[in-house]
Each structure stands twice: as structure tokens, then as C-alpha cells.
Design a protein around this motif. Structure first.
Motif, PDB file in Angstrom:
ATOM      1  N   GLY A  28       0.783  -1.247   0.000  1.00  0.00           N
ATOM      2  CA  GLY A  28       0.000   0.000   0.000  1.00  0.00           C
ATOM      3  C   GLY A  28       0.807   1.285   0.000  1.00  0.00           C
ATOM      4  O   GLY A  28       0.414   2.239  -0.691  1.00  0.00           O
ATOM      5  N   PRO A  29       1.915   1.381   0.747  1.00  0.00           N
ATOM      6  CA  PRO A  29       2.659   2.648   0.733  1.00  0.00           C
ATOM      7  C   PRO A  29       3.161   3.036  -0.663  1.00  0.00           C
ATOM      8  O   PRO A  29       3.438   4.204  -0.919  1.00  0.00           O
ATOM      9  N   GLY A  30       3.277   2.058  -1.549  1.00  0.00           N
ATOM     10  CA  GLY A  30       3.664   2.374  -2.923  1.00  0.00           C
ATOM     11  C   GLY A  30       2.441   2.651  -3.794  1.00  0.00           C
ATOM     12  O   GLY A  30       2.574   3.037  -4.959  1.00  0.00           O
ATOM     13  N   ALA A  90      -0.544  16.124 -11.793  1.00  0.00           N
ATOM     14  CA  ALA A  90      -0.223  14.750 -12.189  1.00  0.00           C
ATOM     15  C   ALA A  90       0.062  13.864 -10.978  1.00  0.00           C
ATOM     16  O   ALA A  90      -0.390  12.723 -10.893  1.00  0.00           O
ATOM     17  N   ASN A  91       0.826  14.377 -10.046  1.00  0.00           N
ATOM     18  CA  ASN A  91       1.212  13.620  -8.848  1.00  0.00           C
ATOM     19  C   ASN A  91       1.811  14.610  -7.859  1.00  0.00           C
ATOM     20  O   ASN A  91       1.980  15.783  -8.198  1.00  0.00           O
ATOM     21  N   MET A  92       2.139  14.136  -6.681  1.00  0.00           N
ATOM     22  CA  MET A  92       2.668  15.061  -5.676  1.00  0.00           C
ATOM     23  C   MET A  92       3.993  15.662  -6.125  1.00  0.00           C
ATOM     24  O   MET A  92       4.254  16.850  -5.936  1.00  0.00           O
ATOM     25  N   TYR A 169       4.821  14.752   6.897  1.00  0.00           N
ATOM     26  CA  TYR A 169       3.923  14.418   8.021  1.00  0.00           C
ATOM     27  C   TYR A 169       4.272  13.028   8.552  1.00  0.00           C
ATOM     28  O   TYR A 169       4.459  12.839   9.758  1.00  0.00           O
ATOM     29  N   ALA A 170       4.362  12.051   7.639  1.00  0.00           N
ATOM     30  CA  ALA A 170       4.744  10.686   8.044  1.00  0.00           C
ATOM     31  C   ALA A 170       5.780  10.166   7.060  1.00  0.00           C
ATOM     32  O   ALA A 170       5.666  10.397   5.852  1.00  0.00           O
ATOM     33  N   SER A 171       6.775   9.459   7.580  1.00  0.00           N
ATOM     34  CA  SER A 171       7.821   8.900   6.720  1.00  0.00           C
ATOM     35  C   SER A 171       7.294   7.699   5.954  1.00  0.00           C
ATOM     36  O   SER A 171       6.806   6.740   6.561  1.00  0.00           O
ATOM     37  N   ASN A 172       7.433   7.737   4.627  1.00  0.00           N
ATOM     38  CA  ASN A 172       6.978   6.598   3.832  1.00  0.00           C
ATOM     39  C   ASN A 172       7.940   5.423   3.959  1.00  0.00           C
ATOM     40  O   ASN A 172       7.602   4.305   3.594  1.00  0.00           O
ATOM     41  N   ALA A 173       9.129   5.679   4.504  1.00  0.00           N
ATOM     42  CA  ALA A 173      10.119   4.593   4.625  1.00  0.00           C
ATOM     43  C   ALA A 173       9.970   3.827   5.932  1.00  0.00           C
ATOM     44  O   ALA A 173      10.134   2.609   5.956  1.00  0.00           O
ATOM     45  N   VAL A 199       1.663  12.721   1.912  1.00  0.00           N
ATOM     46  CA  VAL A 199       1.360  11.574   1.037  1.00  0.00           C
ATOM     47  C   VAL A 199       1.231  10.283   1.847  1.00  0.00           C
ATOM     48  O   VAL A 199       0.307   9.497   1.625  1.00  0.00           O
ATOM     49  N   HIS A 200       2.137  10.068   2.783  1.00  0.00           N
ATOM     50  CA  HIS A 200       2.084   8.810   3.534  1.00  0.00           C
ATOM     51  C   HIS A 200       1.144   8.885   4.740  1.00  0.00           C
ATOM     52  O   HIS A 200       0.730   7.855   5.269  1.00  0.00           O
ATOM     53  N   PHE A 201       0.813  10.076   5.152  1.00  0.00           N
ATOM     54  CA  PHE A 201      -0.062  10.252   6.326  1.00  0.00           C
ATOM     55  C   PHE A 201      -1.527  10.118   5.930  1.00  0.00           C
ATOM     56  O   PHE A 201      -2.335   9.494   6.639  1.00  0.00           O
ATOM     57  N   CYS A 219      -0.829  15.734  -1.130  1.00  0.00           N
ATOM     58  CA  CYS A 219      -1.017  14.283  -1.008  1.00  0.00           C
ATOM     59  C   CYS A 219      -1.326  13.709  -2.379  1.00  0.00           C
ATOM     60  O   CYS A 219      -1.393  14.445  -3.377  1.00  0.00           O
ATOM     61  N   SER A 220      -1.503  12.413  -2.419  1.00  0.00           N
ATOM     62  CA  SER A 220      -1.618  11.711  -3.695  1.00  0.00           C
ATOM     63  C   SER A 220      -2.725  10.675  -3.586  1.00  0.00           C
ATOM     64  O   SER A 220      -2.650   9.782  -2.733  1.00  0.00           O
ATOM     65  N   ALA A 221      -3.728  10.772  -4.475  1.00  0.00           N
ATOM     66  CA  ALA A 221      -4.928   9.940  -4.302  1.00  0.00           C
ATOM     67  C   ALA A 221      -4.665   8.448  -4.480  1.00  0.00           C
ATOM     68  O   ALA A 221      -5.406   7.619  -3.936  1.00  0.00           O
ATOM     69  N   TYR A 222      -3.607   8.079  -5.201  1.00  0.00           N
ATOM     70  CA  TYR A 222      -3.385   6.638  -5.423  1.00  0.00           C
ATOM     71  C   TYR A 222      -2.897   5.931  -4.162  1.00  0.00           C
ATOM     72  O   TYR A 222      -2.803   4.714  -4.136  1.00  0.00           O
ATOM     73  N   LYS A 223      -2.610   6.705  -3.137  1.00  0.00           N
ATOM     74  CA  LYS A 223      -2.236   6.083  -1.857  1.00  0.00           C
ATOM     75  C   LYS A 223      -3.466   5.833  -0.996  1.00  0.00           C
ATOM     76  O   LYS A 223      -3.390   5.133   0.006  1.00  0.00           O
ATOM     77  N   PHE A 224      -4.594   6.470  -1.319  1.00  0.00           N
ATOM     78  CA  PHE A 224      -5.811   6.225  -0.517  1.00  0.00           C
ATOM     79  C   PHE A 224      -6.959   5.762  -1.412  1.00  0.00           C
ATOM     80  O   PHE A 224      -8.012   6.349  -1.475  1.00  0.00           O
TER      81      PHE A 224
HETATM   82  C1  LIG Z   1       5.914  10.477   1.526  1.00  0.00           C
HETATM   83  C2  LIG Z   1       5.854  10.602   0.036  1.00  0.00           C
HETATM   84  N1  LIG Z   1       6.017  11.799  -0.510  1.00  0.00           N
HETATM   85  C3  LIG Z   1       5.954  11.984  -1.835  1.00  0.00           C
HETATM   86  C4  LIG Z   1       5.751  10.928  -2.688  1.00  0.00           C
HETATM   87  C5  LIG Z   1       5.667  11.183  -4.145  1.00  0.00           C
HETATM   88  O1  LIG Z   1       4.342  11.097  -4.543  1.00  0.00           O
HETATM   89  P1  LIG Z   1       3.930  10.998  -6.082  1.00  0.00           P
HETATM   90  O2  LIG Z   1       4.187   9.591  -6.502  1.00  0.00           O
HETATM   91  O3  LIG Z   1       2.485  11.358  -6.095  1.00  0.00           O
HETATM   92  O4  LIG Z   1       4.760  11.982  -6.829  1.00  0.00           O
HETATM   93  C6  LIG Z   1       5.594   9.652  -2.161  1.00  0.00           C
HETATM   94  C7  LIG Z   1       5.409   8.487  -3.049  1.00  0.00           C
HETATM   95  O5  LIG Z   1       5.612   7.374  -2.686  1.00  0.00           O
HETATM   96  C8  LIG Z   1       5.634   9.476  -0.758  1.00  0.00           C
HETATM   97  O6  LIG Z   1       5.474   8.280  -0.206  1.00  0.00           O
END
Ligand SMILES: Cc1ncc(COP(=O)(O)O)c(C=O)c1O
Length: 406
Positions: A28-30, A90-92, A169-173, A199-201, A219-224
């Protein structure tokens, strides 16, 4: 009301099998899986509303309504003042480059911008590029033991010379959540603006941009559960004078001031459906209240799954876990680890063959991986929880990881 088994039924992809076994989507985080309602909304747009906006005919009016509906839905998701605070792209990453570029135009040589060592590079690289304009870019370090921001250092870095702070806000790693409200208070006290990478929060927690006070949030809608669309919230008053890249006929007012070219209208239909899907898991008289009530149920559920995995892995001698221990602090339900003697790619591949979809690598949190000394050896294995994951799947994953140890 949220129940994981009913929620799962909304997602057609969850029926996928790998080698005769049901797939478990810990990736999901991806990018999360997508409910049928989102797929249907996008298809319906093409069937009955496919036109460019602002025309004098039926399908164009429907396209206008699609865009307006997505802005209203996102405003409800983020607790924003209204639909005009929501711009799409297009994306974040693309939106953040445009934001940094526009803010960069307002800076004088020697003005300072603060980023962090924790963030996804999408929230670092755009700001580092402002060095080309003579800006001084400073980076807040990370406490490596739990991958949280060194807030004392952050306090010291935000000075009268600071013009902007870009914080995650939150680390995606590793799932660590930062005290962004405190960063906003420090920044505003010196007259600086703040942008938050949520994006990750956003998939896991209720966001309240009003309470947070941030000037921008992405944020990015494909994560939610939505399609690939980036979202920028701008506090009323922030965008009006921002020197954004624009074509001359473009509406200079927010939110279109930030939007170049034609948006992906079908995907915006999907954004509304994704927000509705979250809201469908809660109760209340308004969309916002249903969203809040849904997250109130989803957060403890996802946290329980993350705790289940964390506790099972913590006792395995060959496992190293990263990030704040689950249960001790507000965090995202994202568990990252390494297995002694195996690269993260080997672990992810072995699990993938058994139908467990987990990510490996640096996830573009490049600086963090460098600081942890993991960048040259494949980063970490990342397991992301989602409301469609079941405790049994976590249990099976733990068993599979155990078999890889020893
Ligand atoms: C915390 C975080 N910031 C930014 C991005 C980049 O988002 P996007 O793929 O919409 O450009 C991601 C994508 O995984 C992310 O997890």
C-alpha cells in the motif's frame, strides 16, 4: 461502519492468486488497491461526461461538475475551508516542483529554506534546486535510533532568515509521524510559510488543515484507494499572489492558478469515489463527519495489524526493525525491517513468490537511507498495512518471514 471483511469486498483485485495462494497486498505505501466504485466512476465519466471544461453543452457541464465534485471531496478529506483551496496535478512530485519553483521566485539570495533528512526526495529535491536562485537550503537531521526528526535542531534551524519550511507528516520509509503543528508554529513565528508532504499520512489518519495551520499540504490519491492524481491544498490567501507558471488564458484565481493544462477528469471522478469509499466506513450527517468517523475506526485497526507484525518480528534475532516502535507513538502502520544475511530484494522476492506483496529499497527516502547506512545495500523491506489487510494475512506473513530466518 468499518468491518475489514466487508471493506475487502469493495476491492476486486484482492481476489488475485499467486501460485494457487491468495495474494496479500502489503504494498500500500507504494500505492493502494482500488475499489470497484473508483473503477466504475472513471468508466462512467468516459461514458457520459467526457469533454473539456467550461463549455456550453451537457458533457462539458458534467466535466465541470466532475472537477468541482473532486475539489469538494478533497476539501472534506483534508478539513479545508472550501473547494477553492484544492488544486490538482499529475502527482505530488510534479506539484511540489511547481510549488517550490513558484515560491523560489519570491526569494532573495540568502533567504533560507528548511527541509528534512527524513523525507521522500519529492519533498527535498524541489527545494534543494532553489540553491540555483541563491537560496540557502538547510536540512533538519534525524534521530537515527527511531527515525524521528531532531526537533531541537529544527527549532534552531528556523530563524528570522527562514522563508519556507518543507516537512513531511509521516515517513513513507519507516512510518514515523512528525510534530508538524509545532513546526508550523515555529515557522509562522518568524513569518515563514510551511508546506507539508502528507502523502504517507493521508491514507491512515484524519487530516485537519485548519487545525494544523500549514500553508500548503500535498497528497496523492493513489495512496488512498484512488487513481494517480496529485493534490495540493493552499490556505486561502496563499495562492492569490504566488507567481505560478501559467498560460495567459488560464484563470489566475485559485485553485486554477496552480493548474496547467487539462486535468485528468476521469481520474478526478475516481478521486471523489475514493473519498466516498473512505466515508462509507463511517457515520455522520456530513461527508467530513463520516470521514472522521471512518478514520477513528481505521486507525486502531491498522495500528493493531502493525503492532501484531512489529511484536512478532521484534523477538526474531535476525531481524532489525526501523522507525519508532509501534504502539509507543502516533505513527503510520508501516513496518520496515532487514533480515541478517539477506538483502531486502532477496526477502521481498522470496515473499513475493508466496503471494506476499512487500516493497524493498529506499522508496526515494534517499537521505534517510544514506544516514542509516543502508543505501548501498538495498535499503529495507517495507510492509504497509491497509484496512483491507486481515490479521490472518499478517500471521501468514510472519510465518513466511520466520522461514527465511535461520
Ligand atoms: C511520503 C511521500 N512523498 C511523496 C511521494 C511522491 O508522490 P507521487 O508519486 O504522487 O509523486 C511519495 C510516493 O511514494 C511518498 O510516499
Amino acid at each position: 461502519m468499518f468491518t475489514p471483511s466487508a471493506f475487502r469486498r469493495l476491492f476486486p483485485a484482492l481476489g488475485l492468486r499467486v501460485g494457487g495462494r491468495p495474494a496479500a497486498f502489503f504494498d500500500g505505501p507504494g500505492g493502494s488497491q482500488v475499489p470497484e466504485a473508483v473503477i466504475a466512476a472513471q468508466a462512467e465519466y468516459y461514458r457520459s461526461a467526457n469533454a473539456n471544461t467550461h463549455g456550453a453543452f451537457l458533457t462539458s457541464r458534467r466535466a465541470d461538475a466532475t472537477v468541482d465534485g473532486a475539489r469538494a471531496a478533497m476539501a472534506a478529506l483534508l478539513g479545508a475551508e472550501g473547494p477553492d483551496t484544492i488544486s490538482f496535478g499529475a502527482n505530488m512530485t510534479t506539484l511540489n516542483f511547481a510549488l517550490a519553483h513558484a515560491i523560489g521566485r519570491t526569494l532573495e539570495p540568502g533567504d533560507e529554506v528548511v527541509v528534512t533528512d527524513l523525507d521522500h526526495d519529492a519533498n527535498i529535491a524541489p527545494w534543494r534546486m532553489l540553491r540555483e536562485r541563491g537560496a540557502v537550503v538547510r536540512a533538519c537531521p534525524v534521530h537515527l535510533e527511531d527515525c524521528t526528526l531532531d526537533m531541537d535542531a529544527m527549532d534552531g534551524l528556523i530563524t528570522g532568515r527562514t522563508r519556507h519550511v518543507a516537512v513531511g507528516y509521516a515517513s513513507n520509509a519507516v512510518g514515523a509521524v512528525q510534530d508538524v503543528a509545532q513546526v508550523v508554529r515555529w515557522a509562522h513565528a518568524v513569518g515563514a510559510t510551511v508546506s507539508v508532504d502528507a502523502v504517507h499520512f493521508a491514507p491512515h489518519h484524519l487530516i485537519d488543515v485548519g487545525e494544523l495551520g500549514a500553508d500548503y499540504l500535498l497528497c496523492s490519491a493513489y495512496k488512498f484507494f484512488g487513481p494517480h492524481v496529485g493534490v495540493l491544498y493552499s490556505r486561502p490567501g496563499r495562492l492569490e499572489d504566488l507567481p505560478t507558471d501559467r498560460v495567459r488564458p488560464q484563470d489566475p484565481r485559485p485553485p486554477e492558478r496552480f493548474e496547467t493544462g487539462t486535468l485528468n477528469h476521469a481520474a478526478l471522478a475516481g478521486v471523489s469515489a475514493a473519498v466516498e469509499t473512505i466515508a462509507s466506513q463511517g457515520d455522520g450527517p456530513s461527508l467530513r463527519e463520516r470521514i472522521a468517523s471512518a478514520f477513528a475506526a481505521i486507525y486502531p485497526y491498522e495500528h493493531g495489524l502493525a503492532a501484531q507484525l512489529w511484536q512478532a518480528l521484534a523477538v526474531l534475532p535476525d531481524v532489525t526493525l526501523y522507525g519508532p516502535p509501534v504502539g509507543r507513538a502516533l505513527r503510520a502502520p508501516t513496518v520496515s525491517f532487514r533480515l541478517r544475511g539477506r538483502t531486502p530484494r532477496e526477502v521481498a522476492a522470496a515473499l513475493g513468490e508466496q503471494g506476499f506483496f512487500v516493497w524493498d529499497g529506499d522508496f526515494y527516502a534517499l537521505t534517510l537511507m544514506e544516514r542509516l547506512g543502508l543505501d548501498a545495500s538495498g535499503g529495507v523491506v517495507r510492509v504497509g498495512m491497509a484496512p483491507y489487510i486481515l490479521p490472518d494475512e499478517v500471521e501468514d506473513l510472519v510465518t513466511a518471514i520466520r522461514h527465511l530466518t535461520g
